[in-house]
Design an enzyme around this catalytic site. Sequence first.
Site, PDB file in Angstrom:
ATOM      1  N   PHE A 169       0.875  -1.177   0.000  1.00 61.70           N
ATOM      2  CA  PHE A 169       0.000   0.000   0.000  1.00 61.70           C
ATOM      3  C   PHE A 169       0.906   1.219   0.000  1.00 61.70           C
ATOM      4  O   PHE A 169       1.690   1.410   0.928  1.00 61.70           O
ATOM      5  CB  PHE A 169      -0.869   0.032   1.256  1.00 61.70           C
ATOM      6  CG  PHE A 169      -1.721   1.281   1.387  1.00 61.70           C
ATOM      7  CD1 PHE A 169      -3.103   1.211   1.232  1.00 61.70           C
ATOM      8  CD2 PHE A 169      -1.157   2.521   1.671  1.00 61.70           C
ATOM      9  CE1 PHE A 169      -3.892   2.364   1.345  1.00 61.70           C
ATOM     10  CE2 PHE A 169      -1.934   3.664   1.781  1.00 61.70           C
ATOM     11  CZ  PHE A 169      -3.308   3.587   1.623  1.00 61.70           C
ATOM     12  N   GLU A 170       0.790   2.032  -1.040  1.00 62.65           N
ATOM     13  CA  GLU A 170       1.479   3.324  -1.030  1.00 62.65           C
ATOM     14  C   GLU A 170       0.592   4.304  -1.753  1.00 62.65           C
ATOM     15  O   GLU A 170       0.053   3.972  -2.818  1.00 62.65           O
ATOM     16  CB  GLU A 170       2.795   3.266  -1.823  1.00 62.65           C
ATOM     17  CG  GLU A 170       3.963   2.613  -1.140  1.00 62.65           C
ATOM     18  CD  GLU A 170       5.247   2.673  -1.983  1.00 62.65           C
ATOM     19  OE1 GLU A 170       6.309   2.948  -1.428  1.00 62.65           O
ATOM     20  OE2 GLU A 170       5.173   2.428  -3.201  1.00 62.65           O
ATOM     21  N   ILE A 171       0.432   5.481  -1.187  1.00 62.45           N
ATOM     22  CA  ILE A 171      -0.149   6.596  -1.939  1.00 62.45           C
ATOM     23  C   ILE A 171       0.935   7.656  -1.912  1.00 62.45           C
ATOM     24  O   ILE A 171       1.267   8.184  -0.847  1.00 62.45           O
ATOM     25  CB  ILE A 171      -1.448   7.120  -1.292  1.00 62.45           C
ATOM     26  CG1 ILE A 171      -2.510   6.014  -1.283  1.00 62.45           C
ATOM     27  CG2 ILE A 171      -1.960   8.355  -2.050  1.00 62.45           C
ATOM     28  CD1 ILE A 171      -3.817   6.399  -0.590  1.00 62.45           C
TER      29      ILE A 171
END
Length: 352
Positions: A252-254
């Site tokens: 998960f990366e934004i």
Amino acid sequence: MKFYMDSSIFLILVSYNTFISSPKSSDNTLVTYNDNRPVKACFVVLVRNSELDGIMSTMVQLEKTFNSKFNYPYVFLNDDYFTEEFKERTSALTRAETKYGKVDQQMWGYPDYINQTLAAESRAEMAKMNVPYADSESYRHMCRFQSGFFFRHPLLDEYDYYWRIEPYVDYTCDIDYDVFKFMRNNNKKYGFTITFTEFPQTVPSLWQTVMNFKRDHPDVVAHWPSKEDSLIKFVASKDEESYNGCHFWTNFEIASLELWRSNDYLKFFHYLDQSGGFFYERWGDAPVHSIAASLMLHKDKFHFFNDIGYRHSAYTHCPSEPEYRDKCSCDPNISLDYKDPISCLSVYDAAF
Ligand code: GDP
Ligand code: MN
């Protein structure tokens, strides 16, 4: 990305708690620019044809909780050609644009300076230690790709921000605001939900290689924030002599693509790549991204997306604050955050 104020943009001081509540260190009062211009952003996923069911499950949840409201495009990447079935069934799950790309040999393969016999020997050695993916060659190509290449894939050229997704994960909270505008308008560069501790056997020489890079590239280090302003305490041991294993979970990366496309990061990655550690050890993209961002970015450029419920494999982040009970379908009692010693969230907090 620079932020320009013009007459159509209003500066609004938002008490952060009324907008999105986050505990502990990220509990800042932020200056939010109510800039409604579109953001050039996409979801990006590296995935195999054989994981079609897993990525469909992920997409259904992402569309339901977030993207049916915002319609950001999806970029699917693969080291093989996607099948027609894969393209048809994934594009049927969203109204947004879907793009499919193959990763070429330069981004997924051995550089010519890698001694493949030595690499095979180190995989065999690591396998004896019961390290996950110890003997996997493709896992190493994947980690190297995610560390140094995904943001240079031509299909991502037009975007400024990305949200990395994976097959077989869950998104369990309704997100009613545009997370990419949030990132841009608050000048955030790196957003996460789960922090984790690395298996030390996968990265024995990573920290020393980073220190060597610092020694050899004062030109790059000159652009970095001071130690106090950086997040070095999130990744370093007390004496800063070694890596403490803490990282943001990169499934998960934004985040900002500009961060990785910067000359500073490209030099950093190239230096790491040339040392061979992606193949002779098993450097993960998570420690690589996390150490780089922690050294290169001011600590106010990070954001803990407490409000995004998320599960990957056996590990979950689920917000516990009462205002999320109606928005989330997860169980806060199993949230990793401060309960499981494998989480590094308290180390993150202590770095502020
Ligand atoms: P983990 O999260 O560290 O256990 O690793 P995963 O197996 O989930 O891999 C991370 C991401 O890379 C996932 O999105 C996978 O679908 C993808 N991935 C891993 N290996 C390969 C591969 O050999 N080919 C392709 N196309 N995708 C891969
Ligand atoms: Mn995964």
